[in-house]
Design a protein around this motif. Structure first.
Motif, PDB file in Angstrom:
ATOM      1  N   GLU A 112      -3.616  -3.321   5.601  1.00 37.26           N
ATOM      2  CA  GLU A 112      -3.740  -3.650   4.178  1.00 37.26           C
ATOM      3  C   GLU A 112      -4.892  -2.801   3.664  1.00 37.26           C
ATOM      4  O   GLU A 112      -6.043  -3.049   3.972  1.00 37.26           O
ATOM      5  N   ARG A 113      -4.544  -1.759   2.913  1.00 39.48           N
ATOM      6  CA  ARG A 113      -5.572  -0.816   2.478  1.00 39.48           C
ATOM      7  C   ARG A 113      -6.308  -1.307   1.233  1.00 39.48           C
ATOM      8  O   ARG A 113      -7.508  -1.404   1.223  1.00 39.48           O
ATOM      9  N   HIS A 115      -5.917  -3.949  -2.397  1.00 38.39           N
ATOM     10  CA  HIS A 115      -5.232  -5.080  -3.031  1.00 38.39           C
ATOM     11  C   HIS A 115      -4.062  -4.620  -3.912  1.00 38.39           C
ATOM     12  O   HIS A 115      -3.058  -5.304  -4.021  1.00 38.39           O
ATOM     13  N   ASP A 116      -4.191  -3.433  -4.514  1.00 36.98           N
ATOM     14  CA  ASP A 116      -3.155  -2.939  -5.419  1.00 36.98           C
ATOM     15  C   ASP A 116      -1.843  -2.630  -4.719  1.00 36.98           C
ATOM     16  O   ASP A 116      -0.807  -2.519  -5.360  1.00 36.98           O
ATOM     17  N   GLU A 117      -1.839  -2.452  -3.404  1.00 34.86           N
ATOM     18  CA  GLU A 117      -0.615  -2.114  -2.673  1.00 34.86           C
ATOM     19  C   GLU A 117       0.272  -3.332  -2.398  1.00 34.86           C
ATOM     20  O   GLU A 117       1.453  -3.170  -2.094  1.00 34.86           O
ATOM     21  N   VAL A 120       3.749  -3.627  -4.127  1.00 37.51           N
ATOM     22  CA  VAL A 120       4.708  -2.636  -3.629  1.00 37.51           C
ATOM     23  C   VAL A 120       5.226  -3.047  -2.256  1.00 37.51           C
ATOM     24  O   VAL A 120       6.425  -2.942  -1.972  1.00 37.51           O
ATOM     25  N   ILE A 121       4.339  -3.540  -1.400  1.00 39.66           N
ATOM     26  CA  ILE A 121       4.745  -4.003  -0.071  1.00 39.66           C
ATOM     27  C   ILE A 121       5.707  -5.177  -0.200  1.00 39.66           C
ATOM     28  O   ILE A 121       6.755  -5.214   0.444  1.00 39.66           O
ATOM     29  N   SER A 124       9.245  -4.388  -1.073  1.00 41.44           N
ATOM     30  CA  SER A 124      10.058  -3.794  -0.007  1.00 41.44           C
ATOM     31  C   SER A 124      10.648  -4.849   0.945  1.00 41.44           C
ATOM     32  O   SER A 124      11.472  -4.510   1.790  1.00 41.44           O
TER      33      SER A 124
END
Length: 175
Positions: A112-113, A115-117, A120-121, A124
């Motif tokens: 988990e890089r 919070h904004d990702e 998108v995750i 999917s």
């Protein structure tokens, strides 16, 4: 759930306990139409949260092995989270379990890089799982719900507080 636990433990006078409810920004998440693109294969089942024994990604992986035995290669699994343990020992333990269970081609480990990702995750995925042994609320579950994902969660106090079993998700025993 946290307030009830503190009251039961009598750590604080109950009149000093105040509940501040959690919230998420619904605009960050796209509600699904409820119709899955049946041409997209394989199905993606994911778990999101800190890599730690309390989040119990090990049970998630053990269940993944069982699902693959019964459903075949039409399912893949995603484990998303960062490991704060010394030397990332828990992540290494999970990677060994993946190998031991023969899941190397079916499980994707993602850090988990930012919070904004997360939206998108979640977009999917086809199913979201919370395998936690203890959960006071479960922000990741709330975010998955805001994304319109079906939820399978263990019967933690937090999950039972936000999921109505059989209606807004499925509750399963811890472990």
């Amino acid at each position: 759930a946290v307030a009830r636990s503190l009251e039961a433990q009598r750590i604080f006078d109950s009149e000093r306990i105040r509940v501040v409810t959690n919230a998420i920004d619904l605009e960050r998440f796209s509600e699904r139409t409820g119709v899955r693109n049946v041409n997209r294969r394989p199905w993606r089942v994911g778990i999101v949260g800190e890599l730690s024994p309390v989040k119990d990604q090990e049970t998630f992986l053990t269940a993944a092995a069982r699902v693959l035995r019964s459903c075949g290669p039409d399912v893949e699994f995603v484990v998303v989270g960062s490991d704060a343990s010394a030397g990332a020992r828990y992540r290494m333990r999970l990677e060994k379990l993946i190998a031991d269970l023969g899941l190397s081609g079916s499980v994707q480990m993602m850090s988990e890089r930012v919070h904004d990702e997360i939206p998108v995750i979640l977009e999917s995925l086809d199913v979201f799982v919370s395998a936690s042994r203890s959960e006071s609320f479960g922000i990741a579950m709330a975010e998955a719900m805001a994304s319109g994902l079906p939820i399978v969660a263990t019967a933690t106090d937090g999950a039972r507080e936000i999921i109505e079993d059989g209606m807004t998700g499925t509750i399963t025993p811890i472990g």
